[in-house]
Design a protein around this motif. Structure first.
Motif, mmCIF file in Angstrom:
data_model
loop_
_atom_site.group_PDB
_atom_site.id
_atom_site.type_symbol
_atom_site.label_atom_id
_atom_site.label_comp_id
_atom_site.label_asym_id
_atom_site.label_seq_id
_atom_site.Cartn_x
_atom_site.Cartn_y
_atom_site.Cartn_z
ATOM 1 N N LEU A 34 0.861 -1.180 0.000
ATOM 2 C CA LEU A 34 0.000 0.000 0.000
ATOM 3 C C LEU A 34 0.896 1.228 0.000
ATOM 4 C CD1 LEU A 34 -2.921 1.272 0.548
ATOM 5 C CD2 LEU A 34 -2.240 1.287 2.939
ATOM 6 N N LEU A 35 0.524 2.218 -0.786
ATOM 7 C CA LEU A 35 1.247 3.493 -0.808
ATOM 8 C C LEU A 35 0.225 4.611 -0.843
ATOM 9 C CD1 LEU A 35 3.760 5.281 -1.061
ATOM 10 C CD2 LEU A 35 3.667 4.911 -3.544
ATOM 11 N N ASN A 36 0.203 5.411 0.205
ATOM 12 C CA ASN A 36 -0.676 6.573 0.299
ATOM 13 C C ASN A 36 0.184 7.828 0.347
ATOM 14 O OD1 ASN A 36 -2.806 4.811 0.468
ATOM 15 N ND2 ASN A 36 -3.369 5.329 2.547
ATOM 16 N N ILE A 37 0.092 8.628 -0.702
ATOM 17 C CA ILE A 37 0.863 9.868 -0.808
ATOM 18 C C ILE A 37 -0.071 11.035 -0.518
ATOM 19 C CG2 ILE A 37 2.270 11.321 -2.316
ATOM 20 C CD1 ILE A 37 2.799 8.742 -3.993
ATOM 21 N N ASP A 38 0.371 11.934 0.334
ATOM 22 C CA ASP A 38 -0.405 13.123 0.677
ATOM 23 C C ASP A 38 0.134 14.328 -0.079
ATOM 24 O OD1 ASP A 38 -2.570 12.858 2.580
ATOM 25 O OD2 ASP A 38 -1.082 12.138 4.005
ATOM 26 N N PRO A 39 -0.570 14.789 -1.114
ATOM 27 C CA PRO A 39 -0.095 15.983 -1.805
ATOM 28 C C PRO A 39 -0.204 17.232 -0.931
ATOM 29 C CG PRO A 39 -2.174 15.238 -2.746
ATOM 30 C CD PRO A 39 -1.774 14.224 -1.716
ATOM 31 N N LYS A 40 -1.204 17.261 -0.067
ATOM 32 C CA LYS A 40 -1.383 18.339 0.913
ATOM 33 C C LYS A 40 -2.021 17.710 2.132
ATOM 34 C CE LYS A 40 -1.729 22.296 -2.087
ATOM 35 N NZ LYS A 40 -0.755 23.259 -1.754
ATOM 36 N N GLY A 41 -1.684 18.198 3.292
ATOM 37 C CA GLY A 41 -2.283 17.666 4.506
ATOM 38 C C GLY A 41 -1.683 16.334 4.926
ATOM 39 N N ILE A 42 -2.399 15.663 5.837
ATOM 40 C CA ILE A 42 -1.893 14.433 6.434
ATOM 41 C C ILE A 42 -2.927 13.305 6.365
ATOM 42 C CG2 ILE A 42 -0.940 13.477 8.604
ATOM 43 C CD1 ILE A 42 -0.032 16.280 9.296
ATOM 44 N N ASP A 43 -4.049 13.541 5.736
ATOM 45 C CA ASP A 43 -5.159 12.600 5.771
ATOM 46 C C ASP A 43 -4.810 11.206 5.256
ATOM 47 O OD1 ASP A 43 -6.756 14.640 6.780
ATOM 48 O OD2 ASP A 43 -7.429 15.245 4.792
ATOM 49 N N LEU A 44 -4.169 11.087 4.111
ATOM 50 C CA LEU A 44 -3.932 9.783 3.493
ATOM 51 C C LEU A 44 -2.837 8.975 4.173
ATOM 52 C CD1 LEU A 44 -4.201 10.819 -0.263
ATOM 53 C CD2 LEU A 44 -5.948 9.733 1.169
ATOM 54 N N SER A 45 -1.913 9.649 4.833
ATOM 55 C CA SER A 45 -0.778 8.953 5.458
ATOM 56 C C SER A 45 -0.865 8.919 6.975
ATOM 57 C CB SER A 45 0.532 9.612 5.027
ATOM 58 O OG SER A 45 0.579 10.957 5.461
ATOM 59 N N SER A 46 -2.004 9.302 7.522
ATOM 60 C CA SER A 46 -2.151 9.343 8.980
ATOM 61 C C SER A 46 -2.199 7.944 9.585
ATOM 62 C CB SER A 46 -3.423 10.097 9.359
ATOM 63 O OG SER A 46 -4.570 9.301 9.056
ATOM 64 N N ALA A 47 -1.918 7.877 10.860
ATOM 65 C CA ALA A 47 -2.004 6.611 11.590
ATOM 66 C C ALA A 47 -3.423 6.059 11.542
ATOM 67 C CB ALA A 47 -1.550 6.815 13.033
ATOM 68 N N GLU A 48 -4.410 6.923 11.635
ATOM 69 C CA GLU A 48 -5.811 6.488 11.597
ATOM 70 C C GLU A 48 -6.143 5.836 10.257
ATOM 71 O OE1 GLU A 48 -5.228 9.701 14.541
ATOM 72 O OE2 GLU A 48 -4.734 9.575 12.416
ATOM 73 N N THR A 49 -5.674 6.434 9.172
ATOM 74 C CA THR A 49 -5.926 5.880 7.838
ATOM 75 C C THR A 49 -5.244 4.538 7.668
ATOM 76 O OG1 THR A 49 -6.216 8.075 6.893
ATOM 77 C CG2 THR A 49 -5.668 6.313 5.361
ATOM 78 N N LEU A 50 -3.996 4.430 8.111
ATOM 79 C CA LEU A 50 -3.281 3.159 7.971
ATOM 80 C C LEU A 50 -3.885 2.081 8.867
ATOM 81 C CD1 LEU A 50 -0.723 2.443 6.137
ATOM 82 C CD2 LEU A 50 -1.450 4.807 6.187
ATOM 83 N N LEU A 51 -4.287 2.454 10.061
ATOM 84 C CA LEU A 51 -4.942 1.491 10.953
ATOM 85 C C LEU A 51 -6.205 0.945 10.294
ATOM 86 C CD1 LEU A 51 -5.120 0.019 13.681
ATOM 87 C CD2 LEU A 51 -6.290 2.045 14.581
ATOM 88 N N ALA A 52 -7.000 1.815 9.691
ATOM 89 C CA ALA A 52 -8.225 1.373 9.011
ATOM 90 C C ALA A 52 -7.894 0.477 7.816
ATOM 91 C CB ALA A 52 -9.040 2.577 8.555
ATOM 92 N N ALA A 53 -6.801 0.761 7.128
ATOM 93 C CA ALA A 53 -6.421 -0.019 5.947
ATOM 94 C C ALA A 53 -5.974 -1.434 6.295
ATOM 95 C CB ALA A 53 -5.313 0.701 5.178
ATOM 96 N N ILE A 54 -5.428 -1.626 7.484
ATOM 97 C CA ILE A 54 -4.965 -2.956 7.873
ATOM 98 C C ILE A 54 -5.982 -3.708 8.709
ATOM 99 C CG2 ILE A 54 -2.518 -2.444 7.703
ATOM 100 C CD1 ILE A 54 -2.458 -2.051 10.734
ATOM 101 N N SER A 55 -7.104 -3.077 9.021
ATOM 102 C CA SER A 55 -8.132 -3.725 9.836
ATOM 103 C C SER A 55 -8.919 -4.739 9.046
ATOM 104 C CB SER A 55 -9.096 -2.675 10.396
ATOM 105 O OG SER A 55 -8.401 -1.819 11.271
#
Length: 159
Positions: free
Chosen positions: A138-159
């Motif tokens: 998985l690769l989530n790149i954030d062009p602006k902000g932190i939404d795609l690479s946040s811990a919350e997003t990654l936690l949801a992706a591996i759940s």
């Protein structure tokens, strides 16, 4: 060219702080036989990175690891002394603070950005990866902000 899901990630020598000072580590050794989240920030001690990005991983480290993640790694184009001091300031004991002092990792995975305007030089883009035994899942790149690479997003992706 930016790495793609399914790629085997490059083996680059970087640094972590050891008991006697900076120690060389190979990315292949960090990833081999392990499931890893690696997230990158443009700079240690910068506002978004210090107020939101790293603290999110510190707070959720136990929950992330409970989902089968063996290691959480934070990398930035900073030296091992800076990464170590930043990790200590953020109570990031559960996070491997990986120094990409020369930007070789960011360049090898195709995720640099030129921040010459504010005189920061070439830095890493902000992103998060899920790595399984050296392969990019998985690769989530954030062009602006932190939404795609946040811990919350990654936690949801591996759940």
């Amino acid at each position: 060219m930016t790495v793609q899901v399914g790629d085997t990630l490059p083996n680059i020598e970087l640094r972590v702080m050891g008991a006697e000072g900076p120690e060389a580590v190979q990315t292949a050794d960090l990833f081999a036989g392990r499931k890893v989240i690696l997230f990158a920030v443009p700079g240690a001690f910068t506002p978004g990175c210090s107020m939101t990005h790293l603290p999110g991983y510190v707070t959720l480290a136990d929950k992330i690891k409970a989902k089968g993640i063996d290691a959480i790694i934070c990398t930035s184009v900073n030296d091992a002394f800076v990464m170590d001091a930043w990790g200590k300031a953020q109570n990031a004991e559960e996070i491997i603070m990986l120094a990409d002092g020369l930007g070789h990792w960011a360049e090898a995975v195709g995720l640099t950005q030129d921040l010459a305007g504010p005189q920061l030089g070439v830095r890493s883009q902000r992103y998060a990866m899920l790595i399984n035994d050296g392969q990019l899942e998985l690769l989530n790149i954030d062009p602006k902000g932190i939404d795609l690479s946040s811990a919350e997003t990654l936690l949801a992706a591996i759940s």
